[in-house]
Scaffold this active site. Structure first.
Site, PDB file in Angstrom:
ATOM      1  CD  GLU A 282      -3.406  -0.115   1.898  1.00  0.00           C
ATOM      2  OE1 GLU A 282      -3.118   0.456   2.966  1.00  0.00           O
ATOM      3  OE2 GLU A 282      -4.559  -0.480   1.642  1.00  0.00           O
ATOM      4  CG  HIS A 303       7.758 -29.020   1.434  1.00  0.00           C
ATOM      5  ND1 HIS A 303       8.168 -30.288   1.079  1.00  0.00           N
ATOM      6  CD2 HIS A 303       8.573 -28.621   2.439  1.00  0.00           C
ATOM      7  CE1 HIS A 303       9.176 -30.650   1.858  1.00  0.00           C
ATOM      8  NE2 HIS A 303       9.447 -29.655   2.692  1.00  0.00           N
ATOM      9  CE  LYS A 415     -10.970   1.809   0.801  1.00  0.00           C
ATOM     10  NZ  LYS A 415     -10.347   2.748   1.728  1.00  0.00           N
TER      11      LYS A 415
HETATM   12  O1  PA5 Z   1      -2.987   1.179   5.980  1.00  0.00           O
HETATM   13  C1  PA5 Z   1      -4.003   1.799   5.777  1.00  0.00           C
HETATM   14  O2  PA5 Z   1      -4.088   3.040   5.888  1.00  0.00           O
HETATM   15  C2  PA5 Z   1      -5.282   1.063   5.399  1.00  0.00           C
HETATM   16  O3  PA5 Z   1      -5.022  -0.275   5.126  1.00  0.00           O
HETATM   17  C3  PA5 Z   1      -6.289   1.162   6.522  1.00  0.00           C
HETATM   18  O4  PA5 Z   1      -5.741   0.630   7.690  1.00  0.00           O
HETATM   19  C4  PA5 Z   1      -7.584   0.424   6.170  1.00  0.00           C
HETATM   20  O5  PA5 Z   1      -8.085   0.876   4.948  1.00  0.00           O
HETATM   21  C5  PA5 Z   1      -8.619   0.625   7.256  1.00  0.00           C
HETATM   22  O6  PA5 Z   1      -8.854   1.988   7.443  1.00  0.00           O
HETATM   23  P1  PA5 Z   1      -9.523   2.531   8.751  1.00  0.00           P
HETATM   24  O7  PA5 Z   1      -8.608   2.272   9.873  1.00  0.00           O
HETATM   25  O8  PA5 Z   1      -9.710   3.988   8.499  1.00  0.00           O
HETATM   26  O9  PA5 Z   1     -10.818   1.811   8.909  1.00  0.00           O
END
Ligand code: PA5
Length: 447
Positions: A282, A303, A415
Protein backbone atom coordinates in the site's frame (compact mmCIF):
# COMPACT_ATOMS: atom_id res chain seq x y z
CA UNK A 1 23.93 -10.51 24.73
CA UNK A 2 24.17 -10.91 20.96
CA UNK A 3 22.71 -8.12 18.86
CA UNK A 4 19.87 -8.08 16.38
CA UNK A 5 21.54 -7.94 12.98
CA UNK A 6 21.05 -7.27 9.31
CA UNK A 7 23.37 -9.56 7.39
CA UNK A 8 24.20 -7.95 4.03
CA UNK A 9 26.65 -10.64 2.91
CA UNK A 10 24.36 -11.96 0.16
CA UNK A 11 22.54 -8.72 -0.69
CA UNK A 12 24.23 -8.43 -4.07
CA UNK A 13 25.46 -4.93 -3.26
CA UNK A 14 28.60 -5.28 -5.37
CA UNK A 15 26.49 -5.63 -8.53
CA UNK A 16 24.21 -2.70 -7.78
CA UNK A 17 24.13 0.89 -8.81
CA UNK A 18 23.06 2.56 -5.58
CA UNK A 19 25.14 5.76 -5.62
CA UNK A 20 22.25 7.94 -6.84
CA UNK A 21 20.20 6.86 -3.80
CA UNK A 22 22.99 7.07 -1.22
CA UNK A 23 23.68 10.60 -2.43
CA UNK A 24 20.26 11.70 -1.14
CA UNK A 25 20.94 11.04 2.54
CA UNK A 26 21.40 14.71 3.44
CA UNK A 27 18.21 15.74 1.63
CA UNK A 28 16.22 12.97 3.32
CA UNK A 29 17.67 13.77 6.74
CA UNK A 30 16.41 17.33 6.29
CA UNK A 31 12.99 16.04 5.25
CA UNK A 32 12.84 13.74 8.27
CA UNK A 33 13.68 16.63 10.59
CA UNK A 34 10.97 18.79 8.98
CA UNK A 35 8.26 16.14 9.00
CA UNK A 36 9.03 14.88 12.49
CA UNK A 37 9.01 18.46 13.73
CA UNK A 38 5.64 19.23 12.12
CA UNK A 39 4.06 16.08 13.55
CA UNK A 40 3.73 14.26 10.24
CA UNK A 41 5.59 11.14 11.38
CA UNK A 42 4.19 10.06 14.75
CA UNK A 43 5.25 6.44 14.13
CA UNK A 44 8.85 7.63 14.39
CA UNK A 45 8.48 10.26 17.09
CA UNK A 46 6.12 8.11 19.16
CA UNK A 47 5.33 11.05 21.43
CA UNK A 48 1.70 9.91 21.68
CA UNK A 49 2.88 7.09 23.96
CA UNK A 50 3.35 9.38 26.94
CA UNK A 51 -0.45 9.68 27.17
CA UNK A 52 -1.37 6.28 25.77
CA UNK A 53 0.67 3.97 28.00
CA UNK A 54 -0.77 5.34 31.28
CA UNK A 55 -4.23 5.24 29.71
CA UNK A 56 -3.72 1.59 28.80
CA UNK A 57 -2.60 0.95 32.37
CA UNK A 58 -5.92 2.37 33.60
CA UNK A 59 -7.90 0.29 31.08
CA UNK A 60 -6.08 -2.95 31.81
CA UNK A 61 -8.18 -4.20 34.77
CA UNK A 62 -11.37 -3.54 32.79
CA UNK A 63 -10.06 -5.31 29.70
CA UNK A 64 -8.83 -8.27 31.71
CA UNK A 65 -12.36 -8.74 33.06
CA UNK A 66 -13.39 -10.20 29.68
CA UNK A 67 -12.66 -13.65 28.30
CA UNK A 68 -13.20 -12.67 24.66
CA UNK A 69 -12.19 -9.66 22.61
CA UNK A 70 -13.83 -9.30 19.23
CA UNK A 71 -11.78 -6.86 17.20
CA UNK A 72 -13.50 -5.26 14.22
CA UNK A 73 -11.02 -3.69 11.82
CA UNK A 74 -9.41 -4.18 8.44
CA UNK A 75 -6.05 -3.63 6.74
CA UNK A 76 -3.70 -1.66 8.95
CA UNK A 77 -6.32 -1.71 11.69
CA UNK A 78 -6.08 -5.51 12.01
CA UNK A 79 -2.92 -6.99 10.52
CA UNK A 80 -0.53 -5.78 13.21
CA UNK A 81 -2.78 -7.10 15.96
CA UNK A 82 -2.91 -10.49 14.29
CA UNK A 83 0.88 -10.61 13.80
CA UNK A 84 1.38 -9.88 17.51
CA UNK A 85 -1.28 -12.36 18.58
CA UNK A 86 0.14 -15.22 16.54
CA UNK A 87 3.71 -14.46 17.60
CA UNK A 88 3.26 -13.85 21.31
CA UNK A 89 -0.07 -15.38 22.31
CA UNK A 90 -0.31 -18.43 20.02
CA UNK A 91 -2.20 -20.55 22.55
CA UNK A 92 -5.56 -20.05 20.85
CA UNK A 93 -4.34 -22.17 17.90
CA UNK A 94 -3.08 -24.94 20.15
CA UNK A 95 -4.75 -27.64 22.22
CA UNK A 96 -5.53 -26.92 25.85
CA UNK A 97 -6.05 -23.16 25.60
CA UNK A 98 -8.10 -21.70 28.46
CA UNK A 99 -8.35 -18.10 27.25
CA UNK A 100 -8.21 -15.23 26.75
CA UNK A 101 -9.52 -15.37 23.21
CA UNK A 102 -8.96 -12.67 20.60
CA UNK A 103 -11.12 -12.84 17.47
CA UNK A 104 -10.21 -10.54 14.61
CA UNK A 105 -13.02 -9.86 12.16
CA UNK A 106 -11.16 -8.30 9.24
CA UNK A 107 -13.25 -9.42 6.34
CA UNK A 108 -16.78 -9.37 5.10
CA UNK A 109 -17.40 -12.99 5.97
CA UNK A 110 -21.04 -13.56 6.85
CA UNK A 111 -20.34 -17.08 8.15
CA UNK A 112 -17.65 -15.87 10.55
CA UNK A 113 -19.84 -13.06 11.77
CA UNK A 114 -22.77 -15.41 12.30
CA UNK A 115 -20.55 -17.70 14.34
CA UNK A 116 -19.40 -14.85 16.60
CA UNK A 117 -23.02 -13.82 17.14
CA UNK A 118 -24.06 -17.38 17.86
CA UNK A 119 -21.22 -18.46 20.14
CA UNK A 120 -19.60 -15.55 21.92
CA UNK A 121 -20.96 -14.97 25.44
CA UNK A 122 -21.89 -11.27 25.38
CA UNK A 123 -21.43 -10.89 29.14
CA UNK A 124 -17.77 -12.01 28.82
CA UNK A 125 -17.01 -10.23 25.53
CA UNK A 126 -15.62 -6.81 24.70
CA UNK A 127 -16.10 -5.54 21.15
CA UNK A 128 -13.24 -3.32 20.03
CA UNK A 129 -13.87 -1.39 16.84
CA UNK A 130 -10.72 -0.05 15.22
CA UNK A 131 -10.90 2.42 12.38
CA UNK A 132 -8.69 5.46 11.98
CA UNK A 133 -11.15 7.10 9.58
CA UNK A 134 -14.15 5.88 11.53
CA UNK A 135 -16.00 5.33 8.27
CA UNK A 136 -14.74 2.09 6.73
CA UNK A 137 -17.89 0.20 5.77
CA UNK A 138 -16.46 -3.28 6.40
CA UNK A 139 -15.65 -2.28 9.98
CA UNK A 140 -18.46 0.11 10.78
CA UNK A 141 -20.95 -2.29 9.17
CA UNK A 142 -19.86 -5.01 11.61
CA UNK A 143 -20.04 -2.51 14.46
CA UNK A 144 -23.72 -1.78 13.70
CA UNK A 145 -24.53 -5.48 13.88
CA UNK A 146 -22.50 -6.04 17.05
CA UNK A 147 -23.99 -2.94 18.70
CA UNK A 148 -27.45 -4.38 18.23
CA UNK A 149 -26.26 -7.80 19.45
CA UNK A 150 -24.78 -6.30 22.62
CA UNK A 151 -27.87 -4.20 23.26
CA UNK A 152 -30.19 -7.16 22.82
CA UNK A 153 -28.23 -9.26 25.28
CA UNK A 154 -27.02 -6.74 27.83
CA UNK A 155 -29.49 -3.87 27.76
CA UNK A 156 -28.07 -0.62 29.07
CA UNK A 157 -24.85 -2.35 30.17
CA UNK A 158 -23.86 -2.85 26.50
CA UNK A 159 -21.74 0.31 26.48
CA UNK A 160 -19.43 -1.22 29.03
CA UNK A 161 -18.61 -3.93 26.50
CA UNK A 162 -17.47 -1.63 23.73
CA UNK A 163 -14.30 0.27 22.95
CA UNK A 164 -13.72 2.47 19.92
CA UNK A 165 -10.22 3.17 18.60
CA UNK A 166 -10.43 5.98 16.08
CA UNK A 167 -9.36 9.48 15.11
CA UNK A 168 -9.19 11.88 18.05
CA UNK A 169 -11.70 14.38 16.64
CA UNK A 170 -13.18 13.31 13.31
CA UNK A 171 -15.33 10.59 11.80
CA UNK A 172 -18.45 8.61 12.61
CA UNK A 173 -16.91 6.49 15.36
CA UNK A 174 -15.64 9.55 17.19
CA UNK A 175 -19.15 11.02 17.07
CA UNK A 176 -20.54 7.68 18.19
CA UNK A 177 -18.20 7.65 21.19
CA UNK A 178 -19.42 11.11 22.21
CA UNK A 179 -23.11 10.48 21.49
CA UNK A 180 -23.31 7.10 23.18
CA UNK A 181 -20.77 7.71 25.91
CA UNK A 182 -18.60 4.77 24.89
CA UNK A 183 -14.95 4.38 25.88
CA UNK A 184 -12.65 5.52 23.09
CA UNK A 185 -8.94 5.77 22.45
CA UNK A 186 -7.41 8.03 19.83
CA UNK A 187 -5.37 7.17 16.77
CA UNK A 188 -3.03 10.15 16.51
CA UNK A 189 -3.15 12.52 13.54
CA UNK A 190 -0.98 11.44 10.61
CA UNK A 191 -0.70 7.88 11.88
CA UNK A 192 -2.04 5.86 8.95
CA UNK A 193 -3.30 2.30 9.47
CA UNK A 194 -0.26 0.37 8.31
CA UNK A 195 2.09 2.46 10.45
CA UNK A 196 -0.14 2.31 13.53
CA UNK A 197 0.35 -1.10 15.17
CA UNK A 198 2.21 0.40 18.12
CA UNK A 199 -0.63 2.78 18.95
CA UNK A 200 -3.94 1.79 20.59
CA UNK A 201 -4.67 -0.02 17.31
CA UNK A 202 -2.32 -2.91 18.15
CA UNK A 203 -1.57 -2.28 21.79
CA UNK A 204 -5.15 -2.76 23.04
CA UNK A 205 -5.37 -6.35 21.76
CA UNK A 206 -1.75 -6.92 22.82
CA UNK A 207 -2.57 -5.80 26.35
CA UNK A 208 -5.67 -7.97 26.46
CA UNK A 209 -3.51 -10.96 25.55
CA UNK A 210 -1.06 -10.15 28.32
CA UNK A 211 1.79 -8.78 26.21
CA UNK A 212 4.34 -6.31 27.42
CA UNK A 213 3.43 -3.05 25.67
CA UNK A 214 6.47 -1.33 27.11
CA UNK A 215 8.86 -3.90 25.65
CA UNK A 216 7.20 -3.56 22.25
CA UNK A 217 7.33 0.22 22.23
CA UNK A 218 10.79 0.49 23.77
CA UNK A 219 12.11 -1.83 21.08
CA UNK A 220 10.54 0.37 18.41
CA UNK A 221 11.90 3.51 20.03
CA UNK A 222 15.41 2.11 19.94
CA UNK A 223 15.23 1.98 16.14
CA UNK A 224 13.03 5.02 15.53
CA UNK A 225 14.59 7.54 17.93
CA UNK A 226 17.71 8.23 15.84
CA UNK A 227 15.46 8.97 12.86
CA UNK A 228 13.28 11.32 14.89
CA UNK A 229 16.30 13.16 16.27
CA UNK A 230 16.15 16.88 15.51
CA UNK A 231 19.94 16.81 14.98
CA UNK A 232 19.80 14.05 12.41
CA UNK A 233 22.28 14.70 9.61
CA UNK A 234 23.00 12.93 6.34
CA UNK A 235 25.89 10.87 7.60
CA UNK A 236 23.90 9.45 10.53
CA UNK A 237 20.94 8.68 8.28
CA UNK A 238 23.20 7.01 5.71
CA UNK A 239 24.40 4.60 8.39
CA UNK A 240 20.91 3.78 9.70
CA UNK A 241 19.72 0.28 8.68
CA UNK A 242 16.33 1.65 7.57
CA UNK A 243 18.06 3.94 5.07
CA UNK A 244 20.36 1.12 3.96
CA UNK A 245 17.32 -1.05 3.30
CA UNK A 246 15.65 1.78 1.37
CA UNK A 247 18.73 2.30 -0.78
CA UNK A 248 18.93 -1.44 -1.42
CA UNK A 249 15.22 -1.66 -2.33
CA UNK A 250 15.55 1.21 -4.79
CA UNK A 251 18.72 -0.15 -6.37
CA UNK A 252 16.95 -3.49 -6.72
CA UNK A 253 13.94 -1.97 -8.46
CA UNK A 254 16.27 -0.02 -10.74
CA UNK A 255 17.94 -3.31 -11.66
CA UNK A 256 14.57 -4.97 -12.42
CA UNK A 257 14.02 -6.84 -9.15
CA UNK A 258 10.37 -5.94 -8.74
CA UNK A 259 9.30 -8.57 -6.21
CA UNK A 260 10.28 -8.65 -2.54
CA UNK A 261 9.93 -11.94 -0.68
CA UNK A 262 9.51 -11.73 3.09
CA UNK A 263 10.63 -15.20 4.15
CA UNK A 264 10.08 -15.89 7.85
CA UNK A 265 12.00 -18.72 9.47
CA UNK A 266 10.49 -18.00 12.89
CA UNK A 267 7.16 -19.86 12.60
CA UNK A 268 5.21 -17.88 15.22
CA UNK A 269 6.22 -14.69 13.40
CA UNK A 270 4.77 -15.92 10.11
CA UNK A 271 1.98 -13.32 10.24
CA UNK A 272 4.52 -10.52 10.20
CA UNK A 273 4.73 -11.48 6.54
CA UNK A 274 1.11 -10.42 5.96
CA UNK A 275 1.64 -7.27 7.98
CA UNK A 276 4.75 -6.45 5.96
CA UNK A 277 3.01 -7.21 2.66
CA UNK A 278 0.31 -4.62 3.36
CA UNK A 279 2.83 -2.06 4.58
CA UNK A 280 5.06 -2.48 1.53
CA UNK A 281 2.32 -2.80 -1.09
CA UNK A 282 0.00 0.00 0.00
CA UNK A 283 2.92 2.31 0.63
CA UNK A 284 4.95 1.71 -2.50
CA UNK A 285 2.61 0.64 -5.29
CA UNK A 286 2.29 4.06 -6.92
CA UNK A 287 2.45 5.47 -10.45
CA UNK A 288 3.53 2.24 -12.09
CA UNK A 289 6.38 1.77 -9.61
CA UNK A 290 7.01 -0.48 -6.62
CA UNK A 291 7.94 -4.04 -5.83
CA UNK A 292 5.40 -6.73 -5.11
CA UNK A 293 5.71 -8.15 -1.58
CA UNK A 294 5.48 -11.92 -1.25
CA UNK A 295 5.08 -13.28 2.29
CA UNK A 296 6.47 -16.79 2.72
CA UNK A 297 6.94 -19.05 5.72
CA UNK A 298 9.78 -21.44 6.33
CA UNK A 299 9.78 -24.31 6.21
CA UNK A 300 6.19 -24.75 4.98
CA UNK A 301 6.67 -22.78 1.78
CA UNK A 302 9.77 -24.73 0.82
CA UNK A 303 7.16 -27.26 -0.26
CA UNK A 304 5.00 -24.66 -1.98
CA UNK A 305 6.21 -21.46 -3.69
CA UNK A 306 9.96 -21.87 -3.22
CA UNK A 307 10.44 -23.54 -6.60
CA UNK A 308 9.30 -20.29 -8.23
CA UNK A 309 11.64 -18.26 -6.03
CA UNK A 310 14.56 -20.46 -6.99
CA UNK A 311 14.00 -21.08 -10.65
CA UNK A 312 11.28 -18.71 -11.84
CA UNK A 313 11.84 -15.23 -13.24
CA UNK A 314 15.00 -13.58 -11.89
CA UNK A 315 13.12 -10.61 -10.49
CA UNK A 316 13.01 -11.47 -6.80
CA UNK A 317 14.89 -10.19 -3.79
CA UNK A 318 14.39 -11.43 -0.27
CA UNK A 319 14.20 -10.29 3.32
CA UNK A 320 14.91 -13.40 5.35
CA UNK A 321 13.85 -13.38 9.01
CA UNK A 322 15.63 -15.75 11.39
CA UNK A 323 16.56 -16.20 15.01
CA UNK A 324 19.03 -18.63 16.55
CA UNK A 325 17.04 -18.54 19.81
CA UNK A 326 13.96 -20.60 19.05
CA UNK A 327 12.48 -23.38 21.18
CA UNK A 328 14.38 -26.62 20.76
CA UNK A 329 11.29 -28.83 20.93
CA UNK A 330 11.29 -32.55 21.67
CA UNK A 331 14.25 -34.75 20.85
CA UNK A 332 14.11 -37.34 18.07
CA UNK A 333 14.12 -40.84 19.52
CA UNK A 334 17.16 -43.05 19.08
CA UNK A 335 15.12 -45.76 17.51
CA UNK A 336 14.92 -44.59 13.89
CA UNK A 337 15.27 -46.23 10.49
CA UNK A 338 18.85 -45.90 9.19
CA UNK A 339 17.72 -43.65 6.36
CA UNK A 340 16.78 -41.03 9.00
CA UNK A 341 19.72 -41.72 11.29
CA UNK A 342 21.10 -38.19 10.73
CA UNK A 343 18.45 -36.72 13.08
CA UNK A 344 18.93 -39.34 15.81
CA UNK A 345 19.29 -37.67 19.20
CA UNK A 346 18.91 -34.16 17.73
CA UNK A 347 16.27 -31.64 18.79
CA UNK A 348 13.28 -31.18 16.49
CA UNK A 349 14.08 -27.44 16.42
CA UNK A 350 17.41 -28.11 14.74
CA UNK A 351 15.51 -28.89 11.56
CA UNK A 352 14.36 -25.34 11.07
CA UNK A 353 17.85 -23.91 11.43
CA UNK A 354 19.33 -26.41 8.98
CA UNK A 355 16.51 -25.93 6.50
CA UNK A 356 16.65 -22.15 6.84
CA UNK A 357 20.35 -22.22 6.12
CA UNK A 358 19.81 -24.53 3.17
CA UNK A 359 17.09 -22.31 1.70
CA UNK A 360 19.08 -19.13 2.26
CA UNK A 361 22.09 -20.60 0.50
CA UNK A 362 19.96 -21.97 -2.33
CA UNK A 363 18.30 -18.59 -2.88
CA UNK A 364 21.67 -16.88 -2.94
CA UNK A 365 23.04 -19.48 -5.32
CA UNK A 366 20.04 -18.78 -7.58
CA UNK A 367 20.89 -15.10 -7.76
CA UNK A 368 18.24 -13.82 -5.32
CA UNK A 369 19.70 -10.78 -3.51
CA UNK A 370 19.00 -11.51 0.14
CA UNK A 371 19.30 -9.64 3.44
CA UNK A 372 18.99 -11.71 6.57
CA UNK A 373 17.22 -10.05 9.51
CA UNK A 374 18.56 -12.02 12.44
CA UNK A 375 16.83 -11.47 15.80
CA UNK A 376 18.99 -12.44 18.76
CA UNK A 377 15.77 -13.44 20.54
CA UNK A 378 12.35 -13.40 18.83
CA UNK A 379 10.75 -11.55 21.75
CA UNK A 380 8.47 -8.55 22.03
CA UNK A 381 11.26 -6.03 22.21
CA UNK A 382 12.72 -7.43 19.00
CA UNK A 383 9.27 -7.36 17.38
CA UNK A 384 9.01 -3.67 18.25
CA UNK A 385 12.41 -3.08 16.66
CA UNK A 386 11.37 -4.98 13.56
CA UNK A 387 8.12 -3.02 13.23
CA UNK A 388 9.94 0.30 13.46
CA UNK A 389 12.74 -0.80 11.14
CA UNK A 390 10.41 -2.01 8.40
CA UNK A 391 8.08 0.99 8.79
CA UNK A 392 10.98 3.43 8.48
CA UNK A 393 12.55 1.48 5.63
CA UNK A 394 9.24 1.54 3.75
CA UNK A 395 8.81 5.28 4.26
CA UNK A 396 12.36 6.01 3.09
CA UNK A 397 12.03 3.62 0.15
CA UNK A 398 8.98 5.62 -0.95
CA UNK A 399 10.76 8.93 -0.54
CA UNK A 400 13.67 7.67 -2.65
CA UNK A 401 11.12 6.57 -5.28
CA UNK A 402 9.64 10.09 -5.19
CA UNK A 403 6.20 8.79 -4.36
CA UNK A 404 4.01 9.34 -1.29
CA UNK A 405 4.35 6.23 0.93
CA UNK A 406 1.63 7.23 3.39
CA UNK A 407 -1.40 7.45 1.11
CA UNK A 408 -3.24 4.81 -0.94
CA UNK A 409 -5.37 6.71 -3.47
CA UNK A 410 -5.76 3.88 -5.98
CA UNK A 411 -7.85 1.77 -3.60
CA UNK A 412 -10.55 4.44 -3.43
CA UNK A 413 -12.09 3.74 -6.83
CA UNK A 414 -13.17 0.20 -5.93
CA UNK A 415 -14.65 1.47 -2.66
CA UNK A 416 -16.63 4.19 -4.44
CA UNK A 417 -17.94 1.72 -7.01
CA UNK A 418 -19.04 -0.69 -4.27
CA UNK A 419 -20.85 2.14 -2.49
CA UNK A 420 -22.50 3.18 -5.75
CA UNK A 421 -23.59 -0.42 -6.27
CA UNK A 422 -25.19 -0.40 -2.82
CA UNK A 423 -27.07 2.78 -3.67
CA UNK A 424 -25.13 5.43 -1.73
CA UNK A 425 -26.14 9.02 -2.47
CA UNK A 426 -24.18 10.97 -5.05
CA UNK A 427 -21.58 8.96 -6.96
CA UNK A 428 -23.46 9.54 -10.23
CA UNK A 429 -20.29 9.08 -12.27
CA UNK A 430 -19.58 5.76 -10.58
CA UNK A 431 -23.19 4.64 -11.14
CA UNK A 432 -22.83 5.40 -14.84
CA UNK A 433 -19.56 3.48 -14.94
CA UNK A 434 -21.23 0.53 -13.21
CA UNK A 435 -24.04 0.52 -15.76
CA UNK A 436 -21.51 0.54 -18.59
CA UNK A 437 -19.43 -2.23 -16.99
CA UNK A 438 -22.39 -4.46 -16.23
CA UNK A 439 -24.08 -3.73 -19.54
CA UNK A 440 -21.08 -4.75 -21.64
CA UNK A 441 -21.41 -7.77 -23.92
CA UNK A 442 -20.27 -10.73 -21.73
CA UNK A 443 -17.63 -13.17 -22.90
CA UNK A 444 -18.38 -16.15 -20.66
CA UNK A 445 -17.49 -19.84 -20.75
CA UNK A 446 -18.90 -22.71 -18.77
CA UNK A 447 -16.41 -24.95 -16.97
O1 PA5 B 1 -2.99 1.18 5.98
C1 PA5 B 1 -4.00 1.80 5.78
O2 PA5 B 1 -4.09 3.04 5.89
C2 PA5 B 1 -5.28 1.06 5.40
O3 PA5 B 1 -5.02 -0.27 5.13
C3 PA5 B 1 -6.29 1.16 6.52
O4 PA5 B 1 -5.74 0.63 7.69
C4 PA5 B 1 -7.58 0.42 6.17
O5 PA5 B 1 -8.09 0.88 4.95
C5 PA5 B 1 -8.62 0.62 7.26
O6 PA5 B 1 -8.85 1.99 7.44
P1 PA5 B 1 -9.52 2.53 8.75
O7 PA5 B 1 -8.61 2.27 9.87
O8 PA5 B 1 -9.71 3.99 8.50
O9 PA5 B 1 -10.82 1.81 8.91
Amino acid sequence: MTADLLDWTNAGLADMDDAQYRARATELAQRLRDEVHTGKLPFLRMDYLSALLPELGRLEPWLRGFDHMLLLGIGGSALGARALQKAFAPGQDRPGHQGPWLWIADNVDPADLESYLAWLPAEKTVVVTVSKSGGTIETVGQYFILREWLRDRLGKAWKDHALLVTDATRGFLREEAANQGIRALPVPDNLGGRYSVLSAVGLVPALFLGMDCRALTEGAREVAAPLADMDLHGEALAAHPAFELAVWANALMYAGFDEMIFFTYIPPMAWFGDWFAQLWAESLGKRGKGSQPIPAVGVTDQHSVNQMFLDGPRNKACLFLTSPAQPRGPRFPNELPDAFGYVRGKDFGELIHAEGLGTRMALSASGVPLVELRLSRPDQRAAGKLIALLGAATLLTGWLMDINPVDQPAVELGKRLAKARLGADGLEKEKAELDAFLGAQRNEQEF
